[in-house]
Scaffold this motif. Sequence first.
Motif, PDB file in Angstrom:
ATOM      1  N   ARG A  91     -21.147   2.893 -47.376  1.00  0.00           N
ATOM      2  CA  ARG A  91     -21.186   4.562 -47.598  1.00  0.00           C
ATOM      3  C   ARG A  91     -22.516   4.741 -48.422  1.00  0.00           C
ATOM      4  O   ARG A  91     -22.674   6.039 -48.563  1.00  0.00           O
ATOM      5  N   ASP A  92     -23.232   3.945 -48.679  1.00  0.00           N
ATOM      6  CA  ASP A  92     -24.707   4.140 -49.429  1.00  0.00           C
ATOM      7  C   ASP A  92     -25.457   5.012 -48.432  1.00  0.00           C
ATOM      8  O   ASP A  92     -25.493   4.695 -47.259  1.00  0.00           O
ATOM      9  N   PHE A  93     -26.339   5.835 -48.969  1.00  0.00           N
ATOM     10  CA  PHE A  93     -27.332   6.618 -48.241  1.00  0.00           C
ATOM     11  C   PHE A  93     -28.855   5.828 -48.290  1.00  0.00           C
ATOM     12  O   PHE A  93     -29.220   5.494 -49.298  1.00  0.00           O
ATOM     13  N   ARG A  94     -29.137   5.745 -47.150  1.00  0.00           N
ATOM     14  CA  ARG A  94     -30.532   5.221 -46.850  1.00  0.00           C
ATOM     15  C   ARG A  94     -31.186   6.030 -46.106  1.00  0.00           C
ATOM     16  O   ARG A  94     -30.910   6.396 -45.088  1.00  0.00           O
ATOM     17  N   CYS A  95     -32.738   6.034 -46.415  1.00  0.00           N
ATOM     18  CA  CYS A  95     -33.624   6.890 -45.678  1.00  0.00           C
ATOM     19  C   CYS A  95     -34.004   6.405 -44.343  1.00  0.00           C
ATOM     20  O   CYS A  95     -34.577   6.906 -43.253  1.00  0.00           O
ATOM     21  N   ASP A  96     -33.938   4.936 -44.194  1.00  0.00           N
ATOM     22  CA  ASP A  96     -34.487   4.390 -43.085  1.00  0.00           C
ATOM     23  C   ASP A  96     -33.090   3.814 -42.001  1.00  0.00           C
ATOM     24  O   ASP A  96     -33.556   2.810 -41.340  1.00  0.00           O
ATOM     25  N   ARG A  97     -31.917   4.471 -42.085  1.00  0.00           N
ATOM     26  CA  ARG A  97     -30.794   4.005 -41.485  1.00  0.00           C
ATOM     27  C   ARG A  97     -30.289   5.401 -40.744  1.00  0.00           C
ATOM     28  O   ARG A  97     -29.968   6.436 -41.201  1.00  0.00           O
ATOM     29  N   VAL A  98     -30.030   5.333 -39.141  1.00  0.00           N
ATOM     30  CA  VAL A  98     -29.326   6.213 -38.487  1.00  0.00           C
ATOM     31  C   VAL A  98     -28.180   5.518 -37.633  1.00  0.00           C
ATOM     32  O   VAL A  98     -28.229   4.508 -37.018  1.00  0.00           O
ATOM     33  N   TRP A  99     -26.701   5.938 -37.950  1.00  0.00           N
ATOM     34  CA  TRP A  99     -25.948   5.499 -37.098  1.00  0.00           C
ATOM     35  C   TRP A  99     -25.850   6.157 -35.751  1.00  0.00           C
ATOM     36  O   TRP A  99     -25.801   7.381 -35.964  1.00  0.00           O
ATOM     37  N   VAL A 100     -25.654   5.599 -34.899  1.00  0.00           N
ATOM     38  CA  VAL A 100     -25.649   6.197 -33.629  1.00  0.00           C
ATOM     39  C   VAL A 100     -24.186   5.590 -33.003  1.00  0.00           C
ATOM     40  O   VAL A 100     -23.730   4.560 -32.516  1.00  0.00           O
ATOM     41  N   TRP A 101     -23.332   6.496 -32.992  1.00  0.00           N
ATOM     42  CA  TRP A 101     -21.978   6.440 -32.790  1.00  0.00           C
ATOM     43  C   TRP A 101     -21.771   6.562 -31.395  1.00  0.00           C
ATOM     44  O   TRP A 101     -21.898   7.712 -30.704  1.00  0.00           O
ATOM     45  N   VAL A 102     -20.949   5.548 -30.583  1.00  0.00           N
ATOM     46  CA  VAL A 102     -20.599   5.453 -29.452  1.00  0.00           C
ATOM     47  C   VAL A 102     -19.107   5.418 -29.098  1.00  0.00           C
ATOM     48  O   VAL A 102     -18.503   4.794 -29.842  1.00  0.00           O
ATOM     49  N   ASN A 103     -18.599   6.024 -27.675  1.00  0.00           N
ATOM     50  CA  ASN A 103     -17.214   5.672 -27.571  1.00  0.00           C
ATOM     51  C   ASN A 103     -17.277   4.129 -26.675  1.00  0.00           C
ATOM     52  O   ASN A 103     -18.302   3.383 -26.561  1.00  0.00           O
ATOM     53  N   LYS A 104     -15.968   3.548 -26.196  1.00  0.00           N
ATOM     54  CA  LYS A 104     -16.028   2.507 -25.544  1.00  0.00           C
ATOM     55  C   LYS A 104     -17.021   2.566 -24.196  1.00  0.00           C
ATOM     56  O   LYS A 104     -17.175   1.526 -23.793  1.00  0.00           O
ATOM     57  N   ASP A 105     -17.380   3.656 -23.679  1.00  0.00           N
ATOM     58  CA  ASP A 105     -18.328   3.800 -22.423  1.00  0.00           C
ATOM     59  C   ASP A 105     -19.740   3.452 -23.074  1.00  0.00           C
ATOM     60  O   ASP A 105     -20.847   3.671 -22.041  1.00  0.00           O
ATOM     61  N   GLY A 106     -19.904   3.640 -24.252  1.00  0.00           N
ATOM     62  CA  GLY A 106     -21.354   3.488 -24.747  1.00  0.00           C
ATOM     63  C   GLY A 106     -21.885   4.952 -24.909  1.00  0.00           C
ATOM     64  O   GLY A 106     -23.266   5.009 -24.677  1.00  0.00           O
ATOM     65  N   ILE A 107     -21.221   5.878 -24.803  1.00  0.00           N
ATOM     66  CA  ILE A 107     -21.773   7.434 -24.740  1.00  0.00           C
ATOM     67  C   ILE A 107     -21.755   7.817 -26.252  1.00  0.00           C
ATOM     68  O   ILE A 107     -20.690   7.657 -26.836  1.00  0.00           O
ATOM     69  N   VAL A 108     -22.966   8.563 -26.722  1.00  0.00           N
ATOM     70  CA  VAL A 108     -22.933   9.073 -27.984  1.00  0.00           C
ATOM     71  C   VAL A 108     -22.071  10.191 -28.274  1.00  0.00           C
ATOM     72  O   VAL A 108     -21.818  11.188 -27.238  1.00  0.00           O
ATOM     73  N   VAL A 109     -21.007   9.869 -29.423  1.00  0.00           N
ATOM     74  CA  VAL A 109     -19.859  11.009 -29.508  1.00  0.00           C
ATOM     75  C   VAL A 109     -20.185  11.818 -30.778  1.00  0.00           C
ATOM     76  O   VAL A 109     -19.489  12.982 -30.857  1.00  0.00           O
ATOM     77  N   ARG A 110     -21.369  11.567 -31.719  1.00  0.00           N
ATOM     78  CA  ARG A 110     -21.508  12.205 -32.900  1.00  0.00           C
ATOM     79  C   ARG A 110     -23.090  12.685 -33.010  1.00  0.00           C
ATOM     80  O   ARG A 110     -24.008  11.522 -32.560  1.00  0.00           O
ATOM     81  N   THR A 111     -23.486  13.351 -33.753  1.00  0.00           N
ATOM     82  CA  THR A 111     -24.833  13.799 -33.633  1.00  0.00           C
ATOM     83  C   THR A 111     -25.478  12.546 -34.794  1.00  0.00           C
ATOM     84  O   THR A 111     -25.109  12.522 -35.867  1.00  0.00           O
ATOM     85  N   PRO A 112     -26.609  12.186 -34.129  1.00  0.00           N
ATOM     86  CA  PRO A 112     -27.003  10.723 -35.029  1.00  0.00           C
ATOM     87  C   PRO A 112     -27.779  11.703 -36.064  1.00  0.00           C
ATOM     88  O   PRO A 112     -28.739  12.593 -35.833  1.00  0.00           O
TER      89      PRO A 112
END
Length: 70
Positions: free
Chosen positions: A46-67
């Motif tokens: 849960r820590d905040f870092r300026c050098d990190r972006v989570w790219v959330w995907v579903n089981k098919d590898g498709i982005v499901v949330r705004t990175p």
Amino acid sequence: MASGCEGKSSWPELVGKDGQAAAAKVEKENPNVNAIVLLEGTPTTRDFRCDRVWVWVNKDGIVVRTPIIT
């Protein structure tokens, strides 16, 4: 800019795209970040870092949330 971080901080246009391609685009558009592809629901720190972006995907590898810088 997210909390004083440099460069682009949000990529809403990537929702619905391939996760690996999205991560590459994030890193190309903001070389200050490391884009990490994660399956939706994966526990993260849960820590905040300026050098990190989570790219959330579903089981098919498709982005499901705004990175965003997190």
